[in-house]
Structure formats: structure tokens, C-alpha cells
Design a protein around this motif. Structure first.
Motif, PDB file in Angstrom:
ATOM      1  N   LEU A  46       0.831  -1.206   0.000  1.00 22.04           N
ATOM      2  CA  LEU A  46       0.000   0.000   0.000  1.00 22.04           C
ATOM      3  C   LEU A  46       0.868   1.259   0.000  1.00 22.04           C
ATOM      4  O   LEU A  46       0.599   2.209  -0.752  1.00 22.04           O
ATOM      5  N   VAL A  47       1.904   1.278   0.790  1.00 25.55           N
ATOM      6  CA  VAL A  47       2.815   2.431   0.828  1.00 25.55           C
ATOM      7  C   VAL A  47       3.497   2.601  -0.523  1.00 25.55           C
ATOM      8  O   VAL A  47       3.636   3.724  -1.027  1.00 25.55           O
ATOM      9  N   ALA A  48       3.914   1.492  -1.132  1.00 20.86           N
ATOM     10  CA  ALA A  48       4.565   1.577  -2.442  1.00 20.86           C
ATOM     11  C   ALA A  48       3.608   2.131  -3.489  1.00 20.86           C
ATOM     12  O   ALA A  48       4.002   2.960  -4.322  1.00 20.86           O
ATOM     13  N   ILE A  49       2.351   1.715  -3.472  1.00 18.10           N
ATOM     14  CA  ILE A  49       1.360   2.224  -4.426  1.00 18.10           C
ATOM     15  C   ILE A  49       1.141   3.718  -4.228  1.00 18.10           C
ATOM     16  O   ILE A  49       1.070   4.480  -5.188  1.00 18.10           O
ATOM     17  N   ILE A  50       1.064   4.158  -2.980  1.00 16.60           N
ATOM     18  CA  ILE A  50       0.867   5.591  -2.689  1.00 16.60           C
ATOM     19  C   ILE A  50       2.061   6.395  -3.176  1.00 16.60           C
ATOM     20  O   ILE A  50       1.906   7.463  -3.785  1.00 16.60           O
ATOM     21  N   VAL A  51       3.274   5.906  -2.943  1.00 16.04           N
ATOM     22  CA  VAL A  51       4.489   6.628  -3.376  1.00 16.04           C
ATOM     23  C   VAL A  51       4.512   6.736  -4.888  1.00 16.04           C
ATOM     24  O   VAL A  51       4.805   7.797  -5.453  1.00 16.04           O
ATOM     25  N   VAL A  52       4.215   5.635  -5.582  1.00 12.71           N
ATOM     26  CA  VAL A  52       4.215   5.665  -7.050  1.00 12.71           C
ATOM     27  C   VAL A  52       3.140   6.619  -7.566  1.00 12.71           C
ATOM     28  O   VAL A  52       3.392   7.401  -8.506  1.00 12.71           O
ATOM     29  N   ALA A  53       1.959   6.613  -6.956  1.00  7.67           N
ATOM     30  CA  ALA A  53       0.882   7.508  -7.389  1.00  7.67           C
ATOM     31  C   ALA A  53       1.279   8.974  -7.190  1.00  7.67           C
ATOM     32  O   ALA A  53       0.988   9.831  -8.023  1.00  7.67           O
ATOM     33  N   LEU A  54       1.945   9.272  -6.090  1.00  5.13           N
ATOM     34  CA  LEU A  54       2.383  10.651  -5.842  1.00  5.13           C
ATOM     35  C   LEU A  54       3.477  11.069  -6.820  1.00  5.13           C
ATOM     36  O   LEU A  54       3.505  12.232  -7.261  1.00  5.13           O
TER      37      LEU A  54
END
Length: 58
Positions: A46-54
Motif C-alpha cells: 500500500l505504501v509503495a502504491i501511494i508513493v508511485v501515485a504521488l
């Protein structure tokens, strides 16, 4: 009539038998908690997805 508790330290023979039985059992703390590992992996994903989205939105 009073009942005495079943104490494995009550006699030497009982204690030796109890100690011998305990040697064959695996430790409960040595077991890997699969739920905890799955939770950690899910949070990291989840953290990786948020970082990539940002990073994409910038």
C-alpha cells in the motif's frame, strides 16, 4: 474427602515423567505468525502504491 491438586513436582517420578513429556513438544514461540507477515506485506504494498501515485502526479 479433600482433593489434592495434580502437581508434577509432587514426587520425583511424576516430575521426571512431566519433564520427559515436555522435551518432545515444540516451543510455541518458534512458530511463524503468517497473519502478521501477510499484514506487513500488505502495508508495504500500500505504501509503495501511494508513493508511485504521488510521483506520477507530480
Amino acid at each position: 474427602m479433600s482433593q489434592t491438586p495434580n502437581d508434577p513436582a509432587g514426587s520425583t517420578q511424576q516430575f521426571q515423567q512431566w519433564a520427559y513429556q515436555q522435551q518432545g513438544q515444540p516451543e510455541k514461540g518458534a512458530k511463524v505468525n503468517v497473519g502478521l507477515i501477510a499484514g506487513v506485506v500488505a502495508v508495504l504494498a500500500l505504501v509503495a502504491i501511494i508513493v508511485v501515485a504521488l510521483m506520477i502526479s507530480m
